[in-house]
Write a protein that holds these residues in place. Structure first.
Motif, short mmCIF file in Angstrom:
data_model
loop_
_atom_site.label_atom_id
_atom_site.label_comp_id
_atom_site.label_asym_id
_atom_site.label_seq_id
_atom_site.Cartn_x
_atom_site.Cartn_y
_atom_site.Cartn_z
N VAL A 86 -22.25 55.59 93.69
CA VAL A 86 -23.43 55.70 92.78
C VAL A 86 -24.13 54.51 92.48
O VAL A 86 -23.23 53.58 91.83
N VAL A 87 -25.20 54.41 92.56
CA VAL A 87 -26.18 53.43 91.99
C VAL A 87 -27.34 53.68 91.26
O VAL A 87 -27.98 54.87 91.58
N MET A 88 -27.27 53.19 90.08
CA MET A 88 -28.35 53.50 88.88
C MET A 88 -29.38 52.50 88.92
O MET A 88 -29.30 51.35 89.04
N ILE A 89 -30.82 52.86 88.97
CA ILE A 89 -31.88 52.00 89.05
C ILE A 89 -32.62 52.20 87.65
O ILE A 89 -33.16 53.17 87.42
N GLU A 129 -26.10 53.16 101.47
CA GLU A 129 -24.98 52.76 101.37
C GLU A 129 -24.39 53.65 100.44
O GLU A 129 -23.14 53.40 99.89
N PHE A 130 -25.15 54.19 99.46
CA PHE A 130 -24.58 55.16 98.42
C PHE A 130 -24.81 56.48 98.53
O PHE A 130 -25.76 57.00 99.43
N ASP A 131 -23.98 57.29 98.03
CA ASP A 131 -24.11 58.91 98.08
C ASP A 131 -25.08 59.34 96.95
O ASP A 131 -26.01 60.10 97.65
N TYR A 132 -25.43 58.68 96.10
CA TYR A 132 -26.26 58.82 95.19
C TYR A 132 -27.14 57.62 94.58
O TYR A 132 -26.63 56.54 94.26
N VAL A 133 -28.66 57.69 94.71
CA VAL A 133 -29.51 56.63 93.91
C VAL A 133 -30.08 57.26 92.62
O VAL A 133 -30.89 58.18 93.10
N LEU A 134 -29.72 56.92 91.64
CA LEU A 134 -30.27 57.60 90.40
C LEU A 134 -31.38 56.65 89.65
O LEU A 134 -30.98 55.39 89.38
N VAL A 135 -32.60 57.20 89.74
CA VAL A 135 -33.61 56.12 89.08
C VAL A 135 -34.18 56.80 87.76
O VAL A 135 -34.42 57.85 87.63
#
Lengths: 224, 267
Positions: free
Chosen positions: B35-38, B113-119
């Motif tokens: 997971v990556v959070m922006i 690259e990530f399963d989730y991109v949370l903005v």
């Protein structure tokens, strides 16, 4: 009638906008608007230099001014005496504040350590989102809040509580130090080294100083 | 396969977007997802603070957009969870420093690259919001049971639909069962009747959120927190599990805790 706070002057190098340094920025802007409206498009297309009257100018204020002028077809040339405090704009050049152009000994080419005379004294609190950038040493009489940033080519001395991010020796001066009365920086950079605050908050001690020893930034009490 | 890009938004400020982003990010990562959070709230960044990662920021979203650093360099790995990353916002810039087009590129690259991109979207409907939704394919709308927050959520849902972000799902935050029972607070049904979108979870009002936020520890890490439990359930629903959404029960009194302890009442 009040003395005008906003004066346009024709000079040999083009238009000069002279601002009263003691008036709140908002008031200056509204006066400027009035003036520009009155003279319709008289100034259209001109390049204007600005004299800030010794005021410390926020980058946002500069942009605002630029916008108002642009509405009337005026282009802001480089300020005659730019202020050093910005609240945005990582790319703006390190600028000397009003008056310090007179200091003859800037850092010589190839020498990263600024001359001691090249020092900016700031008496205010730097708040979150504000960024102070200076091509010399910086002394701040006030606090540096978390989220604020100080970038200096030389040393940084904070006569107050340091909780923001400081980058001393930003041109590569490894002899630069950071001093604060209450030393709790979020992150510390000296030359190309970075260290960050420990995750567990330790109680603040007395005045401390950070410097490079070997390949590390070390922090020690200022008074032994 | 590319990951899912989900924007968390609300219109109104202070309803819990950032807390929701931090907790869903952590909950999904704990389910083993990358997971990556922006943080799209340039100039008023908070996500790093809520996650306790503020002191690790060297590069940020604006640096990436401007090309001063590579995307990889700006990503901060969470100190508790190996598969959770943060792309922090800049604090000394403003929303105009990044364009929707740049955001689209960045989210696209991260989704590889990530399963989730949370903005994490900023409040408002201007540039910051436009940036936040630019690369998103799905949206979660956070609201609280107050008319002003619901009104803003309605506005946001309209804007999302106009941007082809169909079927946003609703998170009702800070519900107080005691007030609902007295008839003093809108229920999920009331809110759904106004907004007419599908819910994905209800977060009970919970003091532990304030404590955990101040400590920089997402509340999902607290196994006893009711809000944490609710966030974990939303994460599982995002993963496709079909968990029923039940309104939170009354805040436990002593008897409630006792009953639960001896297994007479399941939550």
């Amino acid at each position: 009638m009040n003395r005008p706070k906003v004066v346009f002057k024709g000079t040999r190098d083009g238009l000069l906008l002279r601002l009263d340094g003691s008036v709140p920025f908002g008031e200056l802007l509204s006066q400027l608007r009035q003036r520009l409206q009155m003279s319709a498009n008289f100034y259209q297309g001109g390049q204007v230099r600005v004299e800030w009257g010794g005021r410390q100018v926020l980058e946002s204020e500069r942009r605002e001014l630029e916008r108002v002028m642009a509405e009337h077809g005026l282009v802001l040339a480089d300020s005659a005496t730019p202020g050093p405090v910005s609240d945005g704009g990582a790319r703006e050049k390190a600028q000397s504040p009003a008056g310090t152009e007179l200091v003859p000994n800037g850092p010589a080419a190839g020498e990263t350590r600024p001359d001691p005379a090249r020092t900016l004294y700031v008496r205010r609190t730097l708040r979150s989102g504000q960024r102070l950038r200076y091509d010399g040493h910086v002394v701040i009489m006030g606090d540096v809040h978390p989220g604020a940033e100080v970038v200096a080519a030389g040393d940084v001395v904070v006569l107050g509580r340091l909780q923001g991010v400081v980058h001393a020796g930003s041109n590569g001066d490894r002899r630069a130090v950071v001093v604060a009365l209450v030393f709790e920086p979020m992150q510390l950079r000296i030359a190309e080294l970075i260290s960050r605050a420990p995750d567990d908050a330790s109680p603040p001690r007395g005045p401390e100083q950070a410097e490079i020893r070997g390949e590390q930034i070390v922090v020690r009490p200022l008074l032994d | 396969m590319a990951g899912r890009v989900i924007v968390i938004t609300s219109g109104k400020g202070g309803v819990g977007k950032t807390t929701t982003t931090a907790n869903l990010g952590m909950a999904l990562a704990q389910l083993g997802r990358r997971v990556v959070m922006i943080d799209a709230d340039i100039g008023l960044r908070n996500l790093d603070v809520v996650l306790g990662l503020e002191n690790r920021i060297v590069y940020d979203l604006v640096n990436v957009a401007e090309g001063t650093c590579r995307l990889r360099q700006a990503l901060i790995r969470d100190k508790r969870c190996e598969t959770l990353y943060l792309l922090p916002a800049a604090q000394t810039r403003d929303k105009e420093a990044v364009s929707p087009e740049q955001m689209r590129k960045i989210t696209e690259e991260l989704a590889q690259e990530f399963d989730y991109v949370l903005v994490d979207s900023p409040a408002g409907i201007e540039r910051g919001f436009r940036n936040a939704i630019a690369g998103a394919k799905e949206a979660l709308v956070v609201t609280t049971p107050e008319v002003s927050a619901v009104r803003d959520a309605d506005r946001i849902i309209g804007l999302l639909e106009a941007e082809e972000l169909r079927e946003p799902r609703l998170i009702l935050n800070r519900l107080r069962p005691d007030m609902v029972r007295r008839g003093d607070m809108m229920t999920m049904d009331d809110v759904l009747e106004i907004l007419a979108i599908k819910p994905i979870g209800i977060i009970p009002d919970d003091e532990s959120i304030i404590v955990s936020t101040n400590k920089g520890e997402p509340v999902v890490l607290d196994p006893h927190s009711r809000a944490g439990q609710a966030y974990r359930e939303i994460a599982r629903r995002l993963e496709g599990e079909d968990l029923p959404i039940s309104p939170p029960q009354m805040a436990d009194g002593f008897m409630g805790r006792l009953r639960r302890l001896i297994g007479l009442q399941s939550r």
